[in-house]
Design an enzyme around this catalytic site. Sequence first.
Site, mmCIF file in Angstrom:
data_model
loop_
_atom_site.group_PDB
_atom_site.id
_atom_site.type_symbol
_atom_site.label_atom_id
_atom_site.label_comp_id
_atom_site.label_asym_id
_atom_site.label_seq_id
_atom_site.Cartn_x
_atom_site.Cartn_y
_atom_site.Cartn_z
ATOM 1 C CG ASP A 2 8.859 35.863 9.089
ATOM 2 O OD1 ASP A 2 8.009 35.847 8.180
ATOM 3 O OD2 ASP A 2 9.905 35.196 9.050
ATOM 4 N N GLY A 3 5.623 35.563 9.779
ATOM 5 C CA GLY A 3 4.768 34.419 10.106
ATOM 6 C C GLY A 3 3.302 34.613 9.778
ATOM 7 N NE ARG A 6 6.398 30.908 8.377
ATOM 8 C CZ ARG A 6 7.407 31.245 9.167
ATOM 9 N NH1 ARG A 6 8.010 30.318 9.891
ATOM 10 N NH2 ARG A 6 7.803 32.488 9.240
ATOM 11 C CD GLU A 49 15.834 41.775 0.082
ATOM 12 O OE1 GLU A 49 15.216 42.104 1.116
ATOM 13 O OE2 GLU A 49 16.827 42.411 -0.342
ATOM 14 C CG ASN A 50 8.671 41.171 1.531
ATOM 15 O OD1 ASN A 50 8.542 41.857 2.545
ATOM 16 N ND2 ASN A 50 9.055 39.905 1.608
ATOM 17 C CD1 TRP A 51 10.347 45.300 -4.301
ATOM 18 C CD2 TRP A 51 8.225 45.553 -4.971
ATOM 19 N NE1 TRP A 51 9.945 46.577 -3.983
ATOM 20 C CE2 TRP A 51 8.645 46.752 -4.388
ATOM 21 C CE3 TRP A 51 6.916 45.459 -5.466
ATOM 22 C CZ2 TRP A 51 7.821 47.871 -4.279
ATOM 23 C CZ3 TRP A 51 6.095 46.572 -5.360
ATOM 24 C CH2 TRP A 51 6.542 47.760 -4.763
ATOM 25 N NE ARG A 53 6.584 37.646 0.775
ATOM 26 C CZ ARG A 53 6.237 37.359 2.008
ATOM 27 N NH1 ARG A 53 4.976 37.450 2.358
ATOM 28 N NH2 ARG A 53 7.131 36.997 2.898
ATOM 29 C CB ILE A 177 19.327 40.762 10.768
ATOM 30 C CG1 ILE A 177 19.724 40.531 12.239
ATOM 31 C CG2 ILE A 177 19.077 42.238 10.523
ATOM 32 C CD1 ILE A 177 21.051 41.120 12.627
ATOM 33 C CD GLU A 189 21.446 42.809 24.385
ATOM 34 O OE1 GLU A 189 21.417 41.571 24.258
ATOM 35 O OE2 GLU A 189 22.477 43.438 24.711
HETATM 36 C C1 FPP Z 1 5.673 38.547 7.081
HETATM 37 O O1 FPP Z 1 4.869 37.410 7.069
HETATM 38 C C2 FPP Z 1 4.875 39.744 6.947
HETATM 39 C C3 FPP Z 1 4.925 40.612 5.889
HETATM 40 C C4 FPP Z 1 5.811 40.426 4.726
HETATM 41 C C5 FPP Z 1 4.050 41.776 5.824
HETATM 42 C C6 FPP Z 1 3.774 42.481 7.110
HETATM 43 C C7 FPP Z 1 2.572 43.285 6.898
HETATM 44 C C8 FPP Z 1 1.598 43.490 7.790
HETATM 45 C C9 FPP Z 1 1.629 43.026 9.192
HETATM 46 C C10 FPP Z 1 0.374 44.238 7.371
HETATM 47 C C11 FPP Z 1 0.577 45.632 6.912
HETATM 48 C C12 FPP Z 1 1.412 46.468 7.810
HETATM 49 C C13 FPP Z 1 1.155 47.743 8.148
HETATM 50 C C14 FPP Z 1 2.171 48.494 8.932
HETATM 51 C C15 FPP Z 1 -0.101 48.408 7.783
HETATM 52 P P1 FPP Z 1 5.063 36.379 5.890
HETATM 53 O O2 FPP Z 1 4.045 36.673 4.853
HETATM 54 O O3 FPP Z 1 6.478 36.400 5.432
HETATM 55 O O4 FPP Z 1 4.730 35.042 6.624
HETATM 56 P P2 FPP Z 1 5.322 33.602 6.286
HETATM 57 O O5 FPP Z 1 6.803 33.658 6.513
HETATM 58 O O6 FPP Z 1 4.642 32.744 7.310
HETATM 59 O O7 FPP Z 1 4.934 33.262 4.886
#
Ligand code: FPP
Length: 234
Positions: A2-3, A6, A49-51, A53, A177, A189
């Site tokens: 995550d992050g 940001r 849930e990311n759909w 976005r 989680i 853990e």
């Molecule tokens: C969370 O950050 C990250 C994601 C939803 C995507 C993770 C994807 C990658 C690291 C790249 C592709 C992965 C592979 C395995 C090739 P966020 O966008 O939720 O950040 P935020 O909370 O700061 O907005």
Amino acid sequence: MDGNGRWATKRHLPRSAGHARGVQSVRNALEYFGALGTRYLTLFAFSSENWRRPSEEVNLLMGLFVQALEREVDELSSKGVRLRVIGDVSRFEPKLQRMIQQAQDTTAHNEAFHLTIAANYGGRWDILQATQKMLSLDPALIDNPSLIDEDSLARHLSMAWAPEPDLFIRTGGEQRISNFLIWQLAYTELYFTDKYWPEFGAGDMDAAVQWYRHRERRFGRTSAQIHAVAEKVN
Ligand code: FPP
């Protein structure tokens, strides 16, 4: 992981730059945990849930996924990495589905390191699909539900072939989680850090592992019981 967004926004960069740097952090994590002797690493790349976005961001993430498969699979395979994707991949573009299948087939003989990418994954979905699979394979269970136990259900979860995780790491400051491997994390853990995923480097991974090493894993027992067993072993 995550992050990403940001991390980019803080630097006045588009969110896409954060995801691109996130891919580099994935490489760093593979290197770090590979050198440590870890055998199972599971990354939450895209939740069900990311759909929700914006479609450009979803497309960008799918593109990064395709690119990573195109560029990295052969090298990963030569290093003994077995790659699997867990989640409902049926919602992905047919091209991506084919690439995932190909990557899984190419690396199927490897067993040194199990890299699993959770994509369009949700822990509740996993429990639901396991229940459906178990009942469709053995419909008689509907009349004998007491025959169902934790092991018989767990055999149908998407990571049934792996041990339950020892350590869960969430970057980006949130302490939840978020529907990751909810069944399998029961005794894991949980480590939370404010660091954003793109800046989560080897030193930070080391800090998480050191923290884990000082945890006492009791699995419901008392501390005295754990010490007694440890003394017997030593
Ligand atoms: C969370 O950050 C990250 C994601 C939803 C995507 C993770 C994807 C990658 C690291 C790249 C592709 C992965 C592979 C395995 C090739 P966020 O966008 O939720 O950040 P935020 O909370 O700061 O907005």
